[in-house]
Scaffold this motif. Structure first.
Motif, PDB file in Angstrom:
ATOM      1  N   SER A 238       1.427  -1.353  -0.196  1.00  0.00           N
ATOM      2  CA  SER A 238       0.403   0.186  -0.054  1.00  0.00           C
ATOM      3  C   SER A 238       0.885   1.722   0.040  1.00  0.00           C
ATOM      4  CB  SER A 238      -1.400  -0.350   1.337  1.00  0.00           C
ATOM      5  OG  SER A 238      -0.793  -0.698   2.130  1.00  0.00           O
TER       6      SER A 238
ATOM      7  N   GLY B 289     -11.566   1.893   8.923  1.00  0.00           N
ATOM      8  CA  GLY B 289     -10.127   2.204   9.890  1.00  0.00           C
ATOM      9  C   GLY B 289      -9.427   1.236  10.614  1.00  0.00           C
TER      10      GLY B 289
ATOM     11  N   VAL C 156      -7.859   3.583   5.710  1.00  0.00           N
ATOM     12  CA  VAL C 156      -6.901   2.627   4.470  1.00  0.00           C
ATOM     13  C   VAL C 156      -8.328   2.743   3.076  1.00  0.00           C
ATOM     14  CG1 VAL C 156      -6.985  -0.022   3.919  1.00  0.00           C
ATOM     15  CG2 VAL C 156      -6.478   0.641   6.151  1.00  0.00           C
TER      16      VAL C 156
ATOM     17  N   HIS D 169      -9.464   1.028  -0.514  1.00  0.00           N
ATOM     18  CA  HIS D 169      -9.501   0.062  -1.545  1.00  0.00           C
ATOM     19  C   HIS D 169     -10.144   0.398  -3.194  1.00  0.00           C
ATOM     20  CE1 HIS D 169      -8.793  -2.810   2.137  1.00  0.00           C
ATOM     21  NE2 HIS D 169      -7.770  -2.534   1.727  1.00  0.00           N
TER      22      HIS D 169
ATOM     23  N   THR E  70      -4.160  -0.062  -2.316  1.00  0.00           N
ATOM     24  CA  THR E  70      -4.684   0.489  -1.130  1.00  0.00           C
ATOM     25  C   THR E  70      -3.562   1.749  -0.680  1.00  0.00           C
ATOM     26  OG1 THR E  70      -4.501  -1.980  -1.287  1.00  0.00           O
ATOM     27  CG2 THR E  70      -4.618  -0.699   0.782  1.00  0.00           C
TER      28      THR E  70
ATOM     29  N   ARG F  92      -3.344   4.211   2.141  1.00  0.00           N
ATOM     30  CA  ARG F  92      -3.677   4.655   3.548  1.00  0.00           C
ATOM     31  C   ARG F  92      -3.048   6.163   4.206  1.00  0.00           C
ATOM     32  NH1 ARG F  92      -1.767  -0.364   4.541  1.00  0.00           N
ATOM     33  NH2 ARG F  92      -2.460  -0.747   7.040  1.00  0.00           N
TER      34      ARG F  92
ATOM     35  N   GLU G 105      -1.987  -8.458   6.339  1.00  0.00           N
ATOM     36  CA  GLU G 105      -3.223  -7.767   5.488  1.00  0.00           C
ATOM     37  C   GLU G 105      -3.684  -8.684   4.077  1.00  0.00           C
ATOM     38  OE1 GLU G 105      -2.948  -3.071   5.998  1.00  0.00           O
ATOM     39  OE2 GLU G 105      -3.427  -3.353   3.662  1.00  0.00           O
TER      40      GLU G 105
ATOM     41  N   TYR H 278      -7.695  -8.393   1.501  1.00  0.00           N
ATOM     42  CA  TYR H 278      -8.978  -8.068   1.022  1.00  0.00           C
ATOM     43  C   TYR H 278      -8.838  -8.908  -0.078  1.00  0.00           C
ATOM     44  CZ  TYR H 278     -12.707  -5.159  -0.335  1.00  0.00           C
ATOM     45  OH  TYR H 278     -14.175  -5.404  -1.042  1.00  0.00           O
TER      46      TYR H 278
ATOM     47  N   TYR I  19     -11.824  -7.786   4.507  1.00  0.00           N
ATOM     48  CA  TYR I  19     -10.597  -7.218   4.847  1.00  0.00           C
ATOM     49  C   TYR I  19      -9.651  -7.197   6.044  1.00  0.00           C
ATOM     50  CZ  TYR I  19      -6.471  -3.347   5.592  1.00  0.00           C
ATOM     51  OH  TYR I  19      -5.255  -2.615   6.218  1.00  0.00           O
TER      52      TYR I  19
ATOM     53  N   ARG J 219      -8.088  -6.362  13.101  1.00  0.00           N
ATOM     54  CA  ARG J 219      -8.463  -5.738  12.249  1.00  0.00           C
ATOM     55  C   ARG J 219      -9.434  -6.399  11.304  1.00  0.00           C
ATOM     56  NH1 ARG J 219     -12.879  -3.310  11.518  1.00  0.00           N
ATOM     57  NH2 ARG J 219     -13.043  -1.441  10.663  1.00  0.00           N
TER      58      ARG J 219
END
Lengths: 218, 386
Positions: A32, A63, A103, A105, A117, A119, B318, B320, B333, B344
């Motif tokens: 990202s 978030g 974040v 997408h 991505t 951020r 991470e 998605y 995600y 998360r």
């Protein structure tokens, strides 16, 4: 579709922007870019409008809460002990300041590629929780940013309608933060209906007063 | 009371120019109203019968699904995803499984992929059939169309019960495969249901598509432009009804959808009628996929034996992951910090994001059309409020 290439392309076309490449070590390899607040809108607009990128579809906005963390690590240090150089283990403590991260997408409907991505981080979790809103660029961010404002407490500057989305308006805390503690008992949950009832009663009493004054006038 | 709970603070009546001599009327539609498909409120400002402004109010079904999932193990959240969009539990499982598989780098065996496609497309059939029934019910065609749709849904739910043990809350997928293999005779029963389904569609189309009242109520109502659909993140049948050629099954090439021959129907005008018809056409394409999948399904294991069930800890990172769920793009995600539970966990709910354009669709329409437009968006409040 290499993120490094996209990064250098943005840097060439949006002067002054500071982008940080954030590596994702998991097998998904979705790396990202971290944006700076001042150029966020410009970078987002460039990503949306550039003919070879066309990231016109902002799919997901969310978030992440990163509370302040204390890292302890043991480091071997050479020190003079009693006039003799020795290797001594030393415990070092470093504090990573807390931050709220958002974040985005992005996908491209026109070119059918993605995701990339983006951020952004706030300065800290308490006093400066501001961040530019990307709703002017992608409408889809509007309700999702409202949800982040509601659940995480990030304040989006430039958002057209920043209100709580899921919790009720009188609610005080932000439940998705890591340090949130739910109260033992929600004794009274106010809803807008109480307000409607109050105004209906007021309206009725006003109407009655008007009728009686008219009747007395005759 | 704070200002924010005040209805007039949310809808500033003074900024709206009145067209007629009539006074503007604020109306709270919902939350306890059958046409809202659950508990959902719209604060509507009316000039006569015309909608001048509409503000949706969410959160009546909010239970903070994401927070609960963050204190649960990865697998522990799988049954809870069923409760998001409770009509299509298997596609919810699938989106979550895909996100976890991306995060941990898990491969899925061939037979499990076929089982996923078969159950996923059956889910799409039952969702679309139900939606058409609900939409007709909202429009005032009371009973008959909904019951016809529920009759077909019942057959599919019986199949799910035979396969997974539950009619609605299937909890069928596992990371790296599926929970159980199809029992003896199940595939034949499923073939029979799929073979009979086109007859139901023909019957339903004959009954409704040319109906004059239906055309009157749906054509040129609630038009969504292509540009707004893309910019507002609208996905699934609703975006395709506006002519956005975007089907994640074709774009992301996830699972084994590349092997099947099917087309992506597109709408032209983006009105309620197009959103209604696109579901008919998608069901016909789903039947094509099902026929091919049931013909080609191989034998073999249904779960990757290397996947850990207990003590499953993905490496920090991470991911998605998203699929084309019947409602639109359903994404998960996940952020892992190497622990047993996700750091998360986020659900990208297609219902909520498709609902955000409700005001744009309703302004200038009659108040009775609001119900029809809301019905054509296809929402499930379990997913909107999470």
């Amino acid at each position: 579709m290499n993120l490094e290439n996209i990064k250098s392309e943005i840097e060439a076309n949006v002067p002054g922007c500071q982008l940080e490449f954030v590596l994702n070590p998991s097998p998904s390899a979705q790396h990202s870019l971290r944006l700076d607040h001042a150029h966020a809108i410009a970078v987002a607009t460039y990503l949306r409008d550039a003919a070879d990128l066309r990231f016109d579809f902002c799919s997901n906005v969310t978030g992440i809460d990163w509370p302040a963390k204390e890292l302890t690590e043991k480091v071997k240090v050479k020190k003079l002990v009693d006039g003799e150089e020795k290797e001594v283990e030393e415990v070092r403590k470093t504090t990573i300041p807390g931050t709220l991260e958002v974040v985005y997408h992005l996908f491209s409907v026109e070119k059918k590629h993605g995701p990339i991505t983006l951020r952004m981080s706030t300065k800290d979790r308490e006093s400066d929780v501001h961040m530019p809103s990307l709703t002017p660029v992608w409408r889809s961010a509007e309700f999702q940013e409202r949800e982040i404002f509601d659940l995480f407490g990030v304040v989006f500057d430039g958002h057209p309608d920043l209100r709580r989305l899921l919790m009720w308006p009188d609610f005080i805390d932000h439940p998705m933060r890591r340090d949130y503690v739910a109260p033992d008992d929600f004794e009274y949950e106010p809803t807008a209906h109480d307000d409607v009832l109050q105004r209906a009663n007021q309206h009725q009493s006003e109407a009655i007063a008007k009728l009686t004054s008219e009747a007395e006038g005759k | 009371m704070s200002d924010a709970t005040n209805l007039t603070a949310q809808i500033d009546i003074n900024t709206i120019p009145a067209l007629g001599k009539e006074q503007l009327l604020e109306l709270a539609m919902g939350p306890q109203h059958p046409s809202t498909h659950g508990v959902f409120r719209m604060n509507v400002v009316l000039d006569g019968e015309r909608v001048m402004k509409l503000k949706p109010v969410f959160g009546y079904l909010h239970r903070n699904h994401e927070k609960i999932a963050e204190s649960e193990t990865y697998l522990g959240s799988m049954p809870y995803t069923d409760r998001l969009d409770y009509i299509c539990s298997i596609t919810n499982n699938w989106a979550y499984a895909i996100a976890v598989e991306k995060l941990a780098g898990i491969e899925v065996p061939e037979r499990a992929e076929y089982l996923r496609v078969i159950t996923g497309e059956l889910t799409r059939l039952q969702n679309h059939a139900c939606l058409l029934g609900f939409l007709m019910q909202d429009m005032g065609a009371s009973g008959t169309p909904l019951m016809y749709a529920f009759r077909e849904r019942e057959k599919i739910m019986d199949l799910f019960e035979g396969l997974t043990g539950a009619r609605m809350m299937c909890n069928y997928l596992r990371f790296g495969g599926c929970r159980v293999d199809a029992p003896a005779g199940w595939m034949d029963a499923a073939r029979k249901v799929v073979a009979e389904f086109p007859r139901f569609l023909d019957e339903y189309e004959n009954l409704l598509v040319g109906n004059e009242i239906l055309m009157d109520r749906t054509q040129e109502v609630g038009i969504l432009s292509k540009e707004l659909a893309i910019n507002a993140g609208i996905s699934g049948p609703m975006a395709r009804a506006s002519g956005v050629d975007y089907d994640i099954r074709k774009v992301d090439h996830y699972s084994i959808y590349d092997r099947f021959n099917f087309r992506v129907p597109l709408g032209e005008r983006g009105d309620v009628y197009d959103r209604y018809m696109i579901r008919f056409l998608e069901m016909r394409e789903s039947i094509k996929i099902l026929e091919q999948a049931m013909r080609d399904i191989p034998d073999g294991p249904i779960v990757d034996p290397k996947t850990k069930i207990r003590g499953f800890r993905p490496k920090p990172g991470e991911a998605y992951g998203r699929i084309e769920s019947p409602k639109g793009e359903l994404g998960f995600y996940l952020v892992s910090d190497g622990a047993l539970n996700p750091y998360r966990y986020r659900v990208r709910p297609p219902s909520l994001i498709n609902l955000t354009v409700l005001e744009d669709l309703c302004i200038g329409q009659n108040v009775a059309d609001v119900v029809v437009i809301l019905g054509s968006i296809d929402i499930v409040l379990g997913e909107v409020d999470r």
